[in-house]
Scaffold this motif. Structure first.
Motif, PDB file in Angstrom:
ATOM      1  N   PRO A 111      -1.256 -10.437  -5.322  1.00  0.00           N
ATOM      2  CA  PRO A 111      -1.516 -11.468  -4.313  1.00  0.00           C
ATOM      3  C   PRO A 111      -2.781 -11.178  -3.505  1.00  0.00           C
ATOM      4  O   PRO A 111      -3.009 -10.042  -3.072  1.00  0.00           O
ATOM      5  CB  PRO A 111      -0.267 -11.412  -3.420  1.00  0.00           C
ATOM      6  N   GLY A 112      -3.587 -12.200  -3.334  1.00  0.00           N
ATOM      7  CA  GLY A 112      -4.791 -12.076  -2.519  1.00  0.00           C
ATOM      8  C   GLY A 112      -5.951 -11.372  -3.190  1.00  0.00           C
ATOM      9  O   GLY A 112      -6.989 -11.164  -2.557  1.00  0.00           O
ATOM     10  N   MET A 113      -5.824 -11.023  -4.471  1.00  0.00           N
ATOM     11  CA  MET A 113      -6.897 -10.296  -5.158  1.00  0.00           C
ATOM     12  C   MET A 113      -7.246 -11.015  -6.471  1.00  0.00           C
ATOM     13  O   MET A 113      -7.011 -10.507  -7.568  1.00  0.00           O
ATOM     14  CB  MET A 113      -6.470  -8.852  -5.433  1.00  0.00           C
ATOM     15  N   PRO A 206      -5.341  -7.312   7.480  1.00  0.00           N
ATOM     16  CA  PRO A 206      -4.870  -6.180   6.677  1.00  0.00           C
ATOM     17  C   PRO A 206      -5.132  -6.373   5.185  1.00  0.00           C
ATOM     18  O   PRO A 206      -4.982  -7.478   4.657  1.00  0.00           O
ATOM     19  CB  PRO A 206      -3.359  -6.152   6.968  1.00  0.00           C
ATOM     20  N   LYS A 207      -5.500  -5.303   4.525  1.00  0.00           N
ATOM     21  CA  LYS A 207      -5.600  -5.277   3.064  1.00  0.00           C
ATOM     22  C   LYS A 207      -4.264  -4.733   2.569  1.00  0.00           C
ATOM     23  O   LYS A 207      -4.049  -3.518   2.510  1.00  0.00           O
ATOM     24  CB  LYS A 207      -6.765  -4.387   2.635  1.00  0.00           C
ATOM     25  N   LEU A 208      -3.358  -5.638   2.239  1.00  0.00           N
ATOM     26  CA  LEU A 208      -1.957  -5.269   2.077  1.00  0.00           C
ATOM     27  C   LEU A 208      -1.711  -4.310   0.922  1.00  0.00           C
ATOM     28  O   LEU A 208      -0.714  -3.575   0.937  1.00  0.00           O
ATOM     29  CB  LEU A 208      -1.102  -6.530   1.924  1.00  0.00           C
ATOM     30  N   ILE A 209      -2.577  -4.295  -0.102  1.00  0.00           N
ATOM     31  CA  ILE A 209      -2.355  -3.334  -1.183  1.00  0.00           C
ATOM     32  C   ILE A 209      -2.471  -1.901  -0.689  1.00  0.00           C
ATOM     33  O   ILE A 209      -1.938  -0.977  -1.321  1.00  0.00           O
ATOM     34  CB  ILE A 209      -3.302  -3.569  -2.381  1.00  0.00           C
ATOM     35  N   LYS A 210      -3.128  -1.700   0.452  1.00  0.00           N
ATOM     36  CA  LYS A 210      -3.256  -0.358   1.024  1.00  0.00           C
ATOM     37  C   LYS A 210      -2.095  -0.011   1.963  1.00  0.00           C
ATOM     38  O   LYS A 210      -2.036   1.105   2.490  1.00  0.00           O
ATOM     39  CB  LYS A 210      -4.583  -0.231   1.781  1.00  0.00           C
ATOM     40  N   SER A 277       0.264   3.332   0.596  1.00  0.00           N
ATOM     41  CA  SER A 277      -0.289   2.231  -0.195  1.00  0.00           C
ATOM     42  C   SER A 277       0.706   1.630  -1.179  1.00  0.00           C
ATOM     43  O   SER A 277       1.638   2.292  -1.635  1.00  0.00           O
ATOM     44  CB  SER A 277      -1.517   2.724  -0.973  1.00  0.00           C
ATOM     45  N   ARG A 278       0.427   0.367  -1.532  1.00  0.00           N
ATOM     46  CA  ARG A 278       1.152  -0.305  -2.611  1.00  0.00           C
ATOM     47  C   ARG A 278       0.410  -0.173  -3.939  1.00  0.00           C
ATOM     48  O   ARG A 278       1.002  -0.331  -5.007  1.00  0.00           O
ATOM     49  CB  ARG A 278       1.313  -1.789  -2.275  1.00  0.00           C
ATOM     50  N   ASP A 279      -0.897   0.074  -3.882  1.00  0.00           N
ATOM     51  CA  ASP A 279      -1.718   0.170  -5.087  1.00  0.00           C
ATOM     52  C   ASP A 279      -2.928   1.023  -4.764  1.00  0.00           C
ATOM     53  O   ASP A 279      -3.505   0.911  -3.678  1.00  0.00           O
ATOM     54  CB  ASP A 279      -2.143  -1.230  -5.546  1.00  0.00           C
ATOM     55  N   GLU A 280      -3.317   1.880  -5.688  1.00  0.00           N
ATOM     56  CA  GLU A 280      -4.469   2.755  -5.494  1.00  0.00           C
ATOM     57  C   GLU A 280      -5.068   3.097  -6.850  1.00  0.00           C
ATOM     58  O   GLU A 280      -4.381   3.087  -7.876  1.00  0.00           O
ATOM     59  CB  GLU A 280      -4.059   4.069  -4.810  1.00  0.00           C
ATOM     60  N   GLY A 281      -6.359   3.414  -6.840  1.00  0.00           N
ATOM     61  CA  GLY A 281      -6.974   4.024  -8.005  1.00  0.00           C
ATOM     62  C   GLY A 281      -6.855   5.527  -7.910  1.00  0.00           C
ATOM     63  O   GLY A 281      -6.524   6.205  -8.891  1.00  0.00           O
ATOM     64  N   VAL A 301       1.668   5.791  -6.307  1.00  0.00           N
ATOM     65  CA  VAL A 301       0.550   4.907  -6.625  1.00  0.00           C
ATOM     66  C   VAL A 301      -0.550   5.721  -7.302  1.00  0.00           C
ATOM     67  O   VAL A 301      -0.713   6.910  -7.042  1.00  0.00           O
ATOM     68  CB  VAL A 301      -0.029   4.226  -5.363  1.00  0.00           C
ATOM     69  N   GLY A 302      -1.311   5.049  -8.181  1.00  0.00           N
ATOM     70  CA  GLY A 302      -2.497   5.640  -8.764  1.00  0.00           C
ATOM     71  C   GLY A 302      -2.261   7.008  -9.356  1.00  0.00           C
ATOM     72  O   GLY A 302      -1.243   7.280 -10.010  1.00  0.00           O
ATOM     73  N   GLN A 303      -3.208   7.903  -9.099  1.00  0.00           N
ATOM     74  CA  GLN A 303      -3.105   9.232  -9.680  1.00  0.00           C
ATOM     75  C   GLN A 303      -2.092  10.110  -8.955  1.00  0.00           C
ATOM     76  O   GLN A 303      -1.739  11.180  -9.455  1.00  0.00           O
ATOM     77  CB  GLN A 303      -4.468   9.898  -9.744  1.00  0.00           C
TER      78      GLN A 303
END
Length: 376
Positions: A111-113, A206-210, A277-281, A301-303
């Motif tokens: 959402p939002g991206m 807010p950047k909600l994925i963070k 976070s909800r999502d990260e690289g 999330v992520g690594q």
């Protein structure tokens, strides 16, 4: 997309032929794919840091680097983008180049991206024109492979760490950092270092994925148990979290740092690094906290999902698990002196295993066949 990117996109159709002709004259004597060009958006300060680290790694491997200013006009060479956005959001031309990029995160349907959907669709349609992709974790590796791209083109290499710069904290560095940020010696200080607001200004949206909303929910509940809770923030666009902490009456400090390496002087000030976070690289904070021997509580999330072993070198819960984040934060806060030393020791070992120098062999495997390498 920022103003600079928009302007560049508008003038590209006019400037590209002229730029390519000028660069072509200067490079006409070069052997095919003999030079590596590293591309990244100037606004992304972390990606600029990663570009410098990749350049350092490539140079150590004997790769010849091309001037960055020529990257958008070169032909028949090797061009690696530190973000999928600088390639896949544009109608790119191959121009005989080997093309590669880092795909840190970007699950379609987020959402939002909408840019995630656009990049993924371009990658799916044009994967035959892509020669190398770096992913930082197993989840993104599976996502990228789902496009049908050849598996040998995809290399899992985490965002590394400079373990010399990010050294283990001690009592002296802790005291100096607390004094620098005017933090009481008796406070329990939680560090949050993810940029979690939209854009590069105040970041009140807010950047909600963070997970800034998750961070505030955790802080509110922890503060009810730990009256001396303080929060230390870094990075731009933290306005949403700052306003939330002020509303909750939780003391905080916000440090704007000149570069990524400066974070090494921040970690000794904190008692725990929290990733909500909800999502990260990455996030980079996983290995930064481990390298500095700071307890880490993170979402899966992520690594982090690959590097954190729950209860062995940190603590990990599912995204949006406020209860879990609160419980493990309090676990760290209530631990006796020395109780966490074993976990911090293992974390430091994991950081050393994933230092930029230790990851050099993985980068050699990615670059082999992408750009000219000297014989090993």
């Amino acid at each position: 997309m920022n103003v600079t990117s928009q302007a560049r996109r508008l003038v590209a159709p006019v400037g590209r032929p002229l730029r390519r002709a000028a660069v072509g004259l200067r490079t006409r004597g070069w052997a095919p794919h003999s030079h590596l060009f590293i591309e990244q958006e100037a606004a992304e300060w972390v990606l600029s840091y990663e570009a410098r680290q990749l350049a350092r790694t490539a140079t150590a491997l004997g790769v010849t680097l091309g001037p960055r200013a020529w990257g958008r006009g070169v032909a028949n060479q090797a061009v690696f983008h530190l973000s999928q956005f600088t390639l896949l959001l544009h109608d790119f031309e191959r121009a005989g180049n080997h093309l590669g990029f880092s795909y840190f995160h970007g699950r379609p349907g987020t959402p939002g991206m909408p840019e995630f959907d656009a990049c993924f669709e371009t990658m799916r349609r044009r994967h035959a024109e892509i020669d190398r992709i770096q992913v930082t974790n197993r989840e993104m590796e599976a996502l990228v492979l789902s496009t049908g791209i050849a598996p040998e083109k995809v290399h899992r290499i985490p965002i590394g760490i400079d373990v010399e710069v990010f050294g283990a904290r001690d009592d002296a560095s802790r005291q100096a950092a607390r004094a620098r940020f005017d933090l009481p010696d008796s406070a329990f200080v939680v560090g949050s270092f993810q940029k979690d607001g939209v854009g590069w200004g105040e970041g009140r949206e807010p950047k909600l994925i963070k997970g800034p909303d998750v961070l505030l929910a955790v802080a509110e509940r922890v503060a009810a148990r730990l009256p001396e809770l303080h929060v230390l923030l870094t990075g731009p666009a933290r306005g949403y979290v700052r306003a939330g902490l002020e509303r909750l009456g939780i003391p905080y400090r916000h440090a704007l740092l000149p570069d990524v390496d400066s974070l090494a002087d921040v970690y000794p000030a904190i008692d725990l690094c929290l990733v909500a976070s909800r999502d990260e690289g990455g996030p980079r904070a996983v290995l930064e906290s481990m390298a500095t021997r700071v307890p880490l509580v993170t979402t899966r999330v992520g690594q982090a999902a690959d590097l954190v072993r729950h209860g062995e070198n940190g603590w990990m819960v599912e995204p949006e698990d406020v209860d879990g984040l609160v419980a493990w934060t309090l676990h760290v806060a209530e631990a006796r002196d020395g109780e966490l030393d074993g976990i911090l020791d293992v974390g430091r070992e994991v950081a050393e295993e994933n230092s930029y120098d230790a990851l050099r062999t993985r980068w050699r495997a990615l670059l082999d066949g992408f750009v000219t390498l000297p014989e090993a």
